[in-house]
Scaffold this active site. Structure first.
Site, PDB file in Angstrom:
ATOM      1  N   SER A  12       1.051  40.595  -0.133  1.00 40.02           N
ATOM      2  CA  SER A  12       1.757  41.947   0.183  1.00 40.02           C
ATOM      3  C   SER A  12       1.422  42.647   1.276  1.00 40.02           C
ATOM      4  O   SER A  12       1.508  42.301   2.285  1.00 40.02           O
ATOM      5  CB  SER A  12       1.495  42.462  -1.200  1.00 40.02           C
TER       6      SER A  12
ATOM      7  N   ASP B 123       6.267  39.351  -5.147  1.00 38.06           N
ATOM      8  CA  ASP B 123       5.200  39.907  -4.469  1.00 38.06           C
ATOM      9  C   ASP B 123       3.807  38.775  -5.071  1.00 38.06           C
ATOM     10  O   ASP B 123       3.670  38.728  -6.416  1.00 38.06           O
ATOM     11  CB  ASP B 123       4.869  41.175  -5.080  1.00 38.06           C
TER      12      ASP B 123
END
Length: 263
Positions: free
Chosen positions: A41, A157
Site C-alpha cells: 500500500s 490493497d
C-alpha cells in the site's frame, strides 16, 4: 568478510505511511545500506519511488505537495462499480514520480510489492512489469478505489493479507530485515464529521491491524513511528508524519548498527 544483505519492509497505513520517508532519511544519513525493499500500500508507493530515485529530498517535496492538494486527488469520483474513486489522478502522479515506462528491472534497488486477488483471496507478490501499475494495485483500498486489473487479476490493497511484508523481503534474499509498522491501531481523536471515504479507510485499517503481529514475525528490527494521533486521511500533515518516522528511527539506529556490526 561480506556484509549482510539488508532488506526493508514498509507497511501500509495511508497518510501514516508517509512516516516511511523519515525512516529512509535517517537510515541513509546513518549509512545503513538498503539492498532490497518490499512494500504494501503506502509502503509500496514510498518504496517504489525510493527504489527508482534514491532521492529523499524529492520524496519529501512530493509528499508535502500531495498533502496540500489532497482534495484534488481524492475527488476523482466515478459511478460506483468497483470503487468510489477512479484513481486516474493518483495514477498520473505515480507515473510522474516513478516513470510511466519504468519496469522493475529499471529500478536502482530490487523492489517487490504486495497485492491481493479479490476473487480468490490469494496474496500476490509483484516483481515484474510496469512499476506504477503494480503500486497502484498494491494501494487500492477495497471499495474506496476502483479495482485495477493486472496480469488478468482483479487486485486490491495488499494489507488485506500482508500489512508489513517482512517475509516478502526475506524471500527476496535479505539476511537482515528492518520492518516498519505504522498501524498499531489506536482510536484517533477526530471530531470532524465522518464521511463514507474516512469510514471505509478506518474500517479497512482496523481489520488490517489484526494481522500486524504475524506479518512482522521474523524481522530483525522493528521501527514503529508514533503516528496514532494522525488520521489515515491526514495527508496534509505530511511533514509531521515524516518527522515521526525520523524520531522513531533515530531511537533505534544504534541497535541497527550494532546488529550489522557497522561503525
Amino acid at each position: 568478510m561480506s556484509r549482510k544483505k539488508v532488506g526493508l519492509a514498509l507497511g501500509g497505513g495511508a497518510a501514516r505511511g508517509l512516516a516511511h520517508i523519515g525512516v529512509l532519511e535517517v537510515l541513509e544519513e546513518a549509512g545503513i545500506p538498503i539492498d532490497m525493499i518490499a512494500g504494501t500500500s503506502m509502503g509500496a508507493i514510498v518504496g517504489a519511488i525510493y527504489s527508482k530515485t534514491r532521492n529523499i529530498k524529492l520524496m519529501h517535496k512530493l509528499a508535502v505537495d500531495f498533502g496540500s492538494r489532497k482534495i484534488r486527488y481524492f475527488s476523482d469520483f466515478t459511478v460506483p462499480r468497483t470503487g468510489l474513486i477512479k484513481g486516474r489522478r493518483i495514477e498520473n502522479e505515480l507515473k510522474f514520480a516513478i516513470g510511466g515506462s519504468t519496469t522493475f528491472r529499471d529500478l536502482s534497488i530490487p523492489f517487490s510489492c504486495v497485492a491481493v486477488d479479490i476473487d480468490n483471496g490469494e496474496e500476490i507478490v509483484i516483481q515484474d512489469g510496469m512499476v506504477w501499475e503494480a503500486v497502484r494495485a498494491s494501494a487500492s483500498v477495497p471499495v474506496v478505489f476502483a479495482i485495477p486489473k493486472l496480469q488478468g487479476r482483479n487486485l486490491v490493497d495488499g494489507g488485506l493479507m500482508n500489512p508489513v511484508p517482512t517475509k516478502t523481503v526475506r524471500n527476496m534474499g535479505a539476511d537482515f530485515v528492518i520492518s516498519v509498522n505504522v498501524l498499531p491501531y489506536k482510536a484517533v481523536s477526530d471530531h470532524r464529521e465522518p464521511n463514507i471515504f474516512t469510514i471505509m479507510m478506518k474500517a479497512f485499517y482496523i481489520l488490517d491491524s489484526r494481522f500486524i503481529e504475524d506479518s512482522m514475525r521474523g524481522a530483525d528490527v522493528i521501527i514503529q513511528p508514533d503516528v496514532t494521533a494522525i488520521a489515515f486521511t491526514d495527508f496534509q500533515r505530511a511533514a509531521e508524519c515524516i518527522e515521526k518516522g525520523e524520531l522513531a528511527t533515530r531511537r533505534i539506529i544504534s541497535e541497527i548498527k550494532d546488529k550489522l556490526s557497522l561503525p
